[in-house]
Design a protein around this motif. Sequence first.
Motif, PDB file in Angstrom:
ATOM      1  N   TYR A  34     -23.184  32.650 -41.423  1.00  0.00           N
ATOM      2  CA  TYR A  34     -21.966  32.233 -40.722  1.00  0.00           C
ATOM      3  C   TYR A  34     -20.958  33.372 -40.595  1.00  0.00           C
ATOM      4  CZ  TYR A  34     -23.542  27.459 -40.403  1.00  0.00           C
ATOM      5  OH  TYR A  34     -24.258  26.341 -40.077  1.00  0.00           O
ATOM      6  N   ASP A  47     -16.794  28.650 -38.591  1.00  0.00           N
ATOM      7  CA  ASP A  47     -17.787  29.492 -39.265  1.00  0.00           C
ATOM      8  C   ASP A  47     -17.244  29.998 -40.602  1.00  0.00           C
ATOM      9  OD1 ASP A  47     -19.766  29.177 -37.392  1.00  0.00           O
ATOM     10  OD2 ASP A  47     -19.443  31.108 -36.416  1.00  0.00           O
ATOM     11  N   LYS A  50     -17.461  27.144 -43.024  1.00  0.00           N
ATOM     12  CA  LYS A  50     -18.839  26.905 -43.456  1.00  0.00           C
ATOM     13  C   LYS A  50     -19.261  27.958 -44.482  1.00  0.00           C
ATOM     14  CE  LYS A  50     -20.305  24.608 -39.220  1.00  0.00           C
ATOM     15  NZ  LYS A  50     -21.141  24.693 -38.016  1.00  0.00           N
TER      16      LYS A  50
END
Length: 127
Positions: A34, A47, A50
Amino acid sequence: MNSINHPAHYNKTERECITVVEHMRFNTGNAMKYLWRLGHKGLPQEDCGKADWYTTRELSRSVRAVSPSVPDFDVAAYVLTAFPGPRGKAMKHLWYADKNPQDTSHLMLAIENIERLRAGLQAGLLP
């Protein structure tokens, strides 16, 4: 670029993301993935979130297995060069955490750098 086998968002540097993450455990490899694609697919904030989620999850695991696989180049040096700033630093610490699972200090440093990256993104700064 082949969008299935070699997606462009994982090929923005000299090396493809898979050449690193295939040598890592699931959680740290996903966090690295990510961060690698950040700003090239989807929302950068998502991202970053994550990457933080997977890193925190790895930190909370009580038992971690060591991955025996290593690539033929210095991953830590490479990600610091290819991804300057907190993004590269987080990736470096994810790599070290993956290779030294009993030393959680690298996961903590990865989280710190992901948070720095997130703050920069909230301020409108792209990596």
